[in-house]
Design an enzyme around this catalytic site. Structure first.
Site, PDB file in Angstrom:
ATOM      1  N   ASP A 213     -14.607  39.066  60.386  1.00  9.88           N
ATOM      2  CA  ASP A 213     -16.020  39.387  60.276  1.00  9.88           C
ATOM      3  C   ASP A 213     -16.144  40.896  60.179  1.00  9.88           C
ATOM      4  O   ASP A 213     -15.531  41.612  60.973  1.00  9.88           O
ATOM      5  CB  ASP A 213     -16.757  38.873  61.531  1.00  9.88           C
TER       6      ASP A 213
ATOM      7  N   ASP B 298      -3.244  77.478  42.020  1.00 10.83           N
ATOM      8  CA  ASP B 298      -3.779  76.180  42.435  1.00 10.83           C
ATOM      9  C   ASP B 298      -3.426  75.784  43.868  1.00 10.83           C
ATOM     10  O   ASP B 298      -4.191  75.115  44.528  1.00 10.83           O
ATOM     11  CB  ASP B 298      -3.305  75.066  41.502  1.00 10.83           C
TER      12      ASP B 298
ATOM     13  N   HIS C 255     -20.732  45.995  54.092  1.00  8.68           N
ATOM     14  CA  HIS C 255     -20.979  45.248  55.338  1.00  8.68           C
ATOM     15  C   HIS C 255     -19.847  44.295  55.698  1.00  8.68           C
ATOM     16  O   HIS C 255     -19.834  43.740  56.787  1.00  8.68           O
ATOM     17  CB  HIS C 255     -22.296  44.479  55.228  1.00  8.68           C
TER      18      HIS C 255
ATOM     19  N   ARG D  49     -23.749  31.784  60.352  1.00  2.00           N
ATOM     20  CA  ARG D  49     -24.003  31.169  59.044  1.00  2.00           C
ATOM     21  C   ARG D  49     -22.849  30.209  58.827  1.00  2.00           C
ATOM     22  O   ARG D  49     -21.736  30.443  59.321  1.00  2.00           O
ATOM     23  CB  ARG D  49     -23.938  32.234  57.954  1.00  2.00           C
TER      24      ARG D  49
HETATM   25  P1  ADQ Z   1     -23.432  37.848  58.355  1.00  2.00           P
HETATM   26  O1  ADQ Z   1     -22.169  37.253  57.848  1.00  2.00           O
HETATM   27  O2  ADQ Z   1     -24.667  37.169  57.970  1.00  2.00           O
HETATM   28  O3  ADQ Z   1     -23.564  39.381  57.963  1.00  2.00           O
HETATM   29  P2  ADQ Z   1     -23.861  38.483  61.307  1.00  2.00           P
HETATM   30  O4  ADQ Z   1     -23.508  39.906  61.490  1.00  2.00           O
HETATM   31  O5  ADQ Z   1     -23.443  37.653  62.446  1.00  2.00           O
HETATM   32  O6  ADQ Z   1     -23.214  37.829  59.995  1.00  2.00           O
HETATM   33  O7  ADQ Z   1     -25.412  38.365  61.114  1.00  2.00           O
HETATM   34  C1  ADQ Z   1     -26.063  37.152  61.151  1.00  2.00           C
HETATM   35  C2  ADQ Z   1     -27.562  37.360  61.446  1.00  2.00           C
HETATM   36  O8  ADQ Z   1     -28.251  36.162  61.198  1.00  2.00           O
HETATM   37  C3  ADQ Z   1     -27.817  37.752  62.879  1.00  2.00           C
HETATM   38  O9  ADQ Z   1     -28.762  38.767  62.936  1.00  2.00           O
HETATM   39  C4  ADQ Z   1     -28.334  36.463  63.517  1.00  2.00           C
HETATM   40  O10 ADQ Z   1     -29.300  36.670  64.505  1.00  2.00           O
HETATM   41  C5  ADQ Z   1     -28.952  35.732  62.353  1.00  2.00           C
HETATM   42  N1  ADQ Z   1     -28.768  34.268  62.526  1.00  2.00           N
HETATM   43  C6  ADQ Z   1     -27.620  33.627  62.582  1.00  2.00           C
HETATM   44  N2  ADQ Z   1     -27.820  32.307  62.748  1.00  2.00           N
HETATM   45  C7  ADQ Z   1     -29.143  32.124  62.792  1.00  2.00           C
HETATM   46  C8  ADQ Z   1     -29.995  30.962  62.935  1.00  2.00           C
HETATM   47  N3  ADQ Z   1     -29.530  29.731  63.026  1.00  2.00           N
HETATM   48  N4  ADQ Z   1     -31.283  31.165  62.915  1.00  2.00           N
HETATM   49  C9  ADQ Z   1     -31.771  32.403  62.795  1.00  2.00           C
HETATM   50  N5  ADQ Z   1     -31.043  33.506  62.657  1.00  2.00           N
HETATM   51  C10 ADQ Z   1     -29.743  33.375  62.642  1.00  2.00           C
HETATM   52  C11 ADQ Z   1     -22.800  40.353  57.202  1.00  2.00           C
HETATM   53  C12 ADQ Z   1     -21.335  40.487  57.584  1.00  2.00           C
HETATM   54  C13 ADQ Z   1     -21.230  40.765  59.073  1.00  2.00           C
HETATM   55  C14 ADQ Z   1     -22.014  42.030  59.420  1.00  2.00           C
HETATM   56  C15 ADQ Z   1     -23.438  41.938  58.878  1.00  2.00           C
HETATM   57  C16 ADQ Z   1     -24.169  43.255  59.039  1.00  2.00           C
HETATM   58  O11 ADQ Z   1     -20.609  39.311  57.257  1.00  2.00           O
HETATM   59  O12 ADQ Z   1     -19.875  40.937  59.455  1.00  2.00           O
HETATM   60  O13 ADQ Z   1     -22.109  42.134  60.828  1.00  2.00           O
HETATM   61  O14 ADQ Z   1     -23.426  41.624  57.494  1.00  2.00           O
HETATM   62  O15 ADQ Z   1     -23.496  44.305  58.443  1.00  2.00           O
END
Ligand code: ADQ
Length: 726
Positions: free
Chosen positions: A371, A678, A164, A272
């Protein structure tokens, strides 16, 4: 229906202890959010760490029962292992390195050992649950050793792996002291998936350069099997987001937010807490935007929503402090009574609140430094049912490759971000709608279901490909049949290639000389009057004479330019010229100059450019260029250019191993013919064989041969079996 075992570090639900009682909560994070909808609709079990020790789970029987009723199976980990594996190797080694923060990466043997231990603990649990027909889908960087560990326990299993986060370029990945183990771990899977082609390319590159395996068209030829790598950009649950704004709870929440925000236009930032997300840089860009565009003062608010994460790792503690300081600074500098430019929320929000913010926001400011994908960008776009709203997105987020209609920025360029904000806030509605409609169409089509289904289809097709290859593999029983056919035959012909068939390739051609055992074996085969052995090679005649001249066998040099009959002398079958060499040699020389490690081999009627010792990528690139260049140069020279294993060879047309082999094949009424080869120069031999002949190719890949064996050592052991029976 086949069962699916999903394996990830965390279960999609978390057990938390509050005042002595255990509660179940659904986990945050892209993976849990993305997969949960898919997982509920299929026959699956989810295996992962529940965030709490097993003893505690066992004490509370109803919690265990609840977990099992949600098809979740917990892996128990000790506190120390969690510390060194999760907070250590995962978050302090792999995470920073794979996100291009090599200076943050810590290389600790203790962390590594914990990583190995935890991957082994996962392997034991999964192997205990798995049934023969199950599909095992492993997720993310926490479990990169698991595919291999499972392959050792369940050799036939169908195993997929999805990463991911980004897979970094070779120059970054090579910094990892355990790079070999990580790659070998991943290659235990049948299919390795990434969010985009860049990451896939980086992975293939590292496999090629570090492990030396051949890679091509997303296919890796490992020692005993073919593994595939491909891009599957993860989607979201589109319907859930596109209908979210209509949800009454979300609407009520939206009203509440609107009251607090007044008439201000809203710029939304959701992540996050992580240094890869570029949050401080984003804040500084916002401050610059206010400096440059005073007309927007008191007119906009940046809602900065940050979910707490990895709160025990030093860099995250520092980052939190930095954010707190920056928000205070910006609010102090630009704010007025009644207007606070940054509204900072440091917490997890339930879905309806997040949806309310998405639907309210005029602009989403998504500017991670790196990301893997970034689901927030997709969720925001999907929520905009009326098509209004502008996405500003970093070019270094995987999502940028799919969301090209967003305003794409370089996250390190604050000037550019500030300009993008002004552009977004001034963008005409019609343009916003046009851009969003295109992205929404794409997101609707390639949603999370489609993502998972495409991954599954590719995984199953890889398994099918492996089976087809296995069907060609010369089984032990077939080898016995071959040996007994040989034993019963009166007139047997053995046509043997040498390099890559009877011996493995060596860095320099002279190093691949036959050992005493091989010579003894050939001698034993040739001693029998009912058998004729012919070695058909691309090598020059002097080398063959030096190595095999003393044996009673036929020799073919330079793919058929020179022939030596058993007991006879060398003769050339064609009237060939070699004046063309003067023209071609300087071209090859210039390629040697530009490709360190490569060299020219001159044979009587051919010239060969070898690049086995060159850097593999450079070698292949130069080989392509050379082939192109030569095909123009030799157009009128009655020559052909052949590409062999790490060689490009120029020689007269009409020379090939098949023609040479025909000389023997047509001579007698053979009741047994075996051909071993081969590379594709041996395909000419395979093609001229009668259909009853045994033809065997070393290694996998398309071939006119009827069977395959995996390596030269398998070929010599087959010949040994045959020699014993004669
Ligand atoms: P993440 O680094 O966690 O994931 P992201 O893809 O943006 O990053 O996913 C975050 C998730 O958390 C989203 O679904 C979002 O809605 C939720 N979220 C964020 N802030 C929130 C809050 N304050 N309250 C509630 N929900 C919140 C990792 C990789 C990414 C990749 C994903 C999926 O780092 O690059 O996109 O996995 O493969």
């Amino acid at each position: 229906m086949q069962r699916l075992l999903i394996v990830s570090n965390r279960l999609p639900i978390t057990i938390q202890e509050k005042k002595g009682d255990l509660h179940i909560e659904h986990s945050v994070g892209g993976l849990a959010t993305g997969l949960s909808s898919w997982y509920k609709s299929s026959n699956s079990i989810w295996i992962g760490w529940a965030g709490i020790g097993r003893k505690k789970i066992k004490k509370e029987k109803d919690i265990m029962a609840k977990l099992l009723s949600e098809n979740c199976y917990p892996v128990s980990l000790s506190q120390q292992d969690v510390e060194a594996y999760y907070h250590g190797f995962c978050n302090r080694t792999i995470w920073p390195l794979f996100h291009y923060f090599p200076l943050y990466a810590e290389y600790s043997e203790d962390f590594w050992q914990a990583y190995e231990r935890v991957n082994t603990a996962f392997a034991n649990v999964v192997a205990g649950i798995a049934k023969p027909n199950d599909i095992i889908w492993i997720h993310d960087y926490h479990l990169m050793l698991l595919p291999k560990l499972l392959r050792e326990r369940l050799p036939k299993a169908t195993i997929g792996f999805f990463l991911h986060i980004p897979f970094p370029s070779f120059e970054i990945f090579r910094l990892l002291p355990w790079r070999i183990q990580i790659l070998e771990g991943l290659l235990g899977a049948d299919l390795v998936g990434f969010h985009n082609y860049d990451y896939t390319g980086h992975f293939l590159d590292s496999v090629h350069r570090i492990l030396g395996y051949e890679v091509g068209m997303g296919q890796i030829t490992a020692t005993d099997r073919v593994v595939r790598a491909d891009a599957f950009p993860m989607g979201i649950n589109y319907e859930q987001y596109s209908s979210a704004a209509q949800d009454p709870q979300a609407q009520a929440e939206r009203k509440r937010f609107r009251k607090k925000l007044g008439d201000c236009r809203v710029i939304l930032s959701v992540d996050r807490l992580d240094y890869t997300k570029g949050i401080p840089q984003r804040l500084e860009a916002f401050s610059m935007f206010l400096d440059r565009n005073p007309k927007f003062k008191r007119k906009v608010i940046l809602v900065l929503l940050v979910v707490p994460s990895r709160t025990r790792v030093e860099q995250y503690i520092q980052l939190k402090k930095q954010l707190d300081g920056l928000v205070g600074e910006i609010n102090g500098k630009h704010g007025t009574i009644g207007w606070m430019p940054v509204w900072y929320l440091y917490r997890f929000l339930p879905f309806h609140s997040l949806a309310a913010l998405y639907s309210l926001a005029d602009v989403a400011l998504v500017t991670p430094l790196r990301d893997g994908m970034n689901l927030v960008a997709k969720e925001y776009t999907a929520t905009k049912a009326d098509g209004k709203g502008v996405l500003i997105l970093s070019e270094t987020a995987g999502a940028a490759q799919e969301l090209g209609e967003a305003i794409i920025i370089n996250p390190n360029n604050q000037e550019e971000i500030a300009q993008a904000l002004a552009k977004a806030l001034e963008m005409p509605e019609q343009e916003q709608i046009e851009r969003n409609r295109i992205m929404q169409k794409r997101l609707r089509r390639y949603d999370v279901m489609r993502w998972a289904n495409e991954f599954m289809d590719k995984l199953l097709s890889t398994k099918k490909l492996q089976r087809e290859m296995e069907e060609k593999a010369l089984t032990y029983e077939m080898q016995r049949k071959l040996a007994s056919d040989f034993q019963e035959s009166d007139k047997a012909l053995l046509l043997l290639d040498y390099d890559g068939t009877l011996v493995p390739f060596a860095p320099r051609p002279v190093d691949a000389m036959p050992g005493a055992n091989l010579l003894r074996l050939l001698e034993k085969l040739t001693r029998n009057s009912r058998t004729e052995v012919v070695l058909i090679s691309g090598r020059d005649k002097d080398t063959l004479e030096g190595w095999f001249g003393g044996l009673d066998m036929g020799l073919v040099a330079e793919h058929g330019v020179w022939i030596k009959e058993k007991g006879g002398g060398w003769e050339t079958i064609e009237t060939l010229t070699s004046e063309w060499k003067e023209e071609v040699y300087p071209i090859l020389e210039s390629w040697v100059d530009r490709t360190p490690g490569s060299f020219i081999e001159e044979k009587e009627y051919s010239l060969v450019w070898h690049y086995r010792k060159a850097d593999p990528r450079l070698g292949e690139l130069r080989a392509r260029e050379l082939m192109n260049n030569l095909s123009n140069t030799i157009a009128n020279l009655n020559l052909q250019v052949l590409e062999g294993s790490k060689v490009v060879e120029v020689k007269n047309t009409d020379i090939n191993k098949g023609r040479a082999a025909s000389r023997w094949i047509s001579r007698e009424k053979w009741d047994f013919i075996l051909a071993l080869g081969d590379d594709w120069t041996d395909e000419d031999t395979f093609r001229v064989l009668p259909s009853t002949a045994w033809s065997i190719k070393m290694g996998f890949g398309a071939s006119a041969a009827r069977f395959s064996l995996s390596s030269p050592s398998k070929a010599t052991s087959l010949l040994r079996k045959m020699a014993r029976r004669r």
